[in-house]
Design a protein around this motif. Structure first.
Motif, PDB file in Angstrom:
ATOM      1  N   GLU A  16       0.853  -1.190   0.000  1.00 21.63           N
ATOM      2  CA  GLU A  16       0.000   0.000   0.000  1.00 21.63           C
ATOM      3  C   GLU A  16       0.888   1.239   0.000  1.00 21.63           C
ATOM      4  O   GLU A  16       1.794   1.368   0.824  1.00 21.63           O
ATOM      5  N   ILE A  17       0.617   2.126  -0.929  1.00 22.22           N
ATOM      6  CA  ILE A  17       1.394   3.358  -1.080  1.00 22.22           C
ATOM      7  C   ILE A  17       0.444   4.541  -0.942  1.00 22.22           C
ATOM      8  O   ILE A  17      -0.588   4.596  -1.620  1.00 22.22           O
ATOM      9  N   ARG A  18       0.811   5.477  -0.080  1.00 14.77           N
ATOM     10  CA  ARG A  18       0.031   6.715   0.083  1.00 14.77           C
ATOM     11  C   ARG A  18       0.975   7.908  -0.081  1.00 14.77           C
ATOM     12  O   ARG A  18       1.993   7.989   0.604  1.00 14.77           O
ATOM     13  N   GLU A  19       0.602   8.799  -0.964  1.00 14.96           N
ATOM     14  CA  GLU A  19       1.380  10.013  -1.164  1.00 14.96           C
ATOM     15  C   GLU A  19       1.073  10.994  -0.045  1.00 14.96           C
ATOM     16  O   GLU A  19      -0.088  11.164   0.351  1.00 14.96           O
ATOM     17  N   HIS A  32      -2.939   6.985  -3.998  1.00 14.76           N
ATOM     18  CA  HIS A  32      -3.154   5.912  -3.031  1.00 14.76           C
ATOM     19  C   HIS A  32      -3.286   4.622  -3.830  1.00 14.76           C
ATOM     20  O   HIS A  32      -4.289   4.391  -4.494  1.00 14.76           O
ATOM     21  N   LEU A  48       9.416  -1.264  -2.343  1.00 11.70           N
ATOM     22  CA  LEU A  48       9.755  -0.192  -3.283  1.00 11.70           C
ATOM     23  C   LEU A  48      10.071  -0.736  -4.671  1.00 11.70           C
ATOM     24  O   LEU A  48       9.810  -0.070  -5.677  1.00 11.70           O
ATOM     25  N   VAL A  51       6.765  -1.186  -6.354  1.00 12.91           N
ATOM     26  CA  VAL A  51       6.265   0.129  -6.777  1.00 12.91           C
ATOM     27  C   VAL A  51       6.990   0.588  -8.039  1.00 12.91           C
ATOM     28  O   VAL A  51       6.361   1.090  -8.978  1.00 12.91           O
TER      29      VAL A  51
END
Length: 61
Positions: A16-19, A32, A48, A51
């Motif tokens: 999970e990636i959140r800016e 997101h 990473l 991503v």
């Protein structure tokens, strides 16, 4: 003879990636992403990498 459907199972990792909102240009929403992968993700470095691969795919498509 009866037929039995086989169910395959697949192990997935979730990344999970959140800016951070303060990095977003005015008028835009923060990124997101919830990414599912069959790659084993045990640490931040591996997350990473997932991503980075996704970002490359995003540019191609």
């Amino acid at each position: 003879m009866g037929s039995h459907a086989q169910q395959a199972s697949v192990a997935l990792s979730v990344v999970e990636i959140r800016e951070r909102p303060e990095t977003v240009p005015p008028g835009e929403e923060p990124v997101h992403w919830i990414l599912l992968t069959t790659h084993n993700v045990q640490d931040v470095e591996q997350a990473l990498q997932i991503v980075a691969w996704y970002k490359q795919r995003w540019q191609i498509e």
